[in-house]
Design an enzyme around this catalytic site. Structure first.
Site, PDB file in Angstrom:
ATOM      1  N   SER A 117       0.849  -1.188   0.000  1.00 25.26           N
ATOM      2  CA  SER A 117       0.000   0.000   0.000  1.00 25.26           C
ATOM      3  C   SER A 117       0.882   1.234   0.000  1.00 25.26           C
ATOM      4  CB  SER A 117      -0.891   0.024   1.251  1.00 25.26           C
ATOM      5  OG  SER A 117      -1.566   1.262   1.372  1.00 25.26           O
ATOM      6  N   TYR A 130      -1.402  -0.345  10.480  1.00 22.35           N
ATOM      7  CA  TYR A 130      -1.571  -0.748   9.081  1.00 22.35           C
ATOM      8  C   TYR A 130      -0.401  -0.213   8.251  1.00 22.35           C
ATOM      9  CZ  TYR A 130      -3.569  -1.233   4.413  1.00 22.35           C
ATOM     10  OH  TYR A 130      -3.772  -1.554   3.100  1.00 22.35           O
TER      11      TYR A 130
END
Length: 175
Positions: A117, A130
């Site tokens: 990501s 995250y």
């Protein structure tokens, strides 16, 4: 022309729909329920893949989890949230790649694609944990690329936010 293993941990209906789409265009699909944070389950999934297809050419490590916790709310990001994100987002990709490595090498042109990501690069995302796990996945991608070369290529893709059920449920203000 690929046979496809559709792995899921919770979304049985969506996984079944995906497998049906593969078969609709003439492909073969194997539906597997496997929590990638469970090394034994991952090894069984790879064994089933070999039994079904006789080979493995590409692995896409797309499993991930998060909690939508504003970065400023440090105390809201619990140890259990950290543990689950590390288990799925980092250890899961490791377990799958490790279990698949020999089959990928045998294919002659094996490939691993890790879905990381942009959060792992920018530090902006659904939570600090995250972001950290996606940064770890990017680093692990580089390590695996060195270890598995030249028989297997290993790369990461780092998309930004994707309009999905997952993000809409976690962030009701998503447009």
């Amino acid at each position: 022309g690929y046979g496809v293993v559709v792995n899921y941990s919770k979304s049985h209906e969506e996984a079944t729909d995906t497998a049906a789409e593969v078969e609709k265009v003439g492909g073969k699909a194997l539906l597997v329920c496997c929590d990638v944070s469970d090394d034994h389950a991952v090894r069984n999934m790879i064994a089933r893949t070999e039994d079904c297809f006789g080979r493995l050419d590409v692995v896409v490590n797309n499993a991930a989890t998060t909690n939508f916790i504003s970065h400023e709310r440090l105390d809201d990001l619990t140890e259990s949230m950290w543990d689950r994100m590390l288990e799925v987002n980092v250890k899961g990709a490791f377990f799958v790649t490790r279990a698949a490595a020999d089959l990928l090498k045998k294919s002659g042109r094996g490939a691993v694609v890790n879905i990381a990501s942009v959060a792992g690069i920018t530090g902006s995302g659904s939570s600090i944990a995250y972001c950290a796990t996606k940064g770890a996945l990017i680093t692990m991608t580089k390590s695996f690329a060195r270890v598995l070369a030249p028989e297997v290529t290993v790369n990461a893709v780092c998309p930004g936010p994707i309009d999905s059920r997952w993000i809409r449920e976690g962030n009701p203000d998503w447009d």
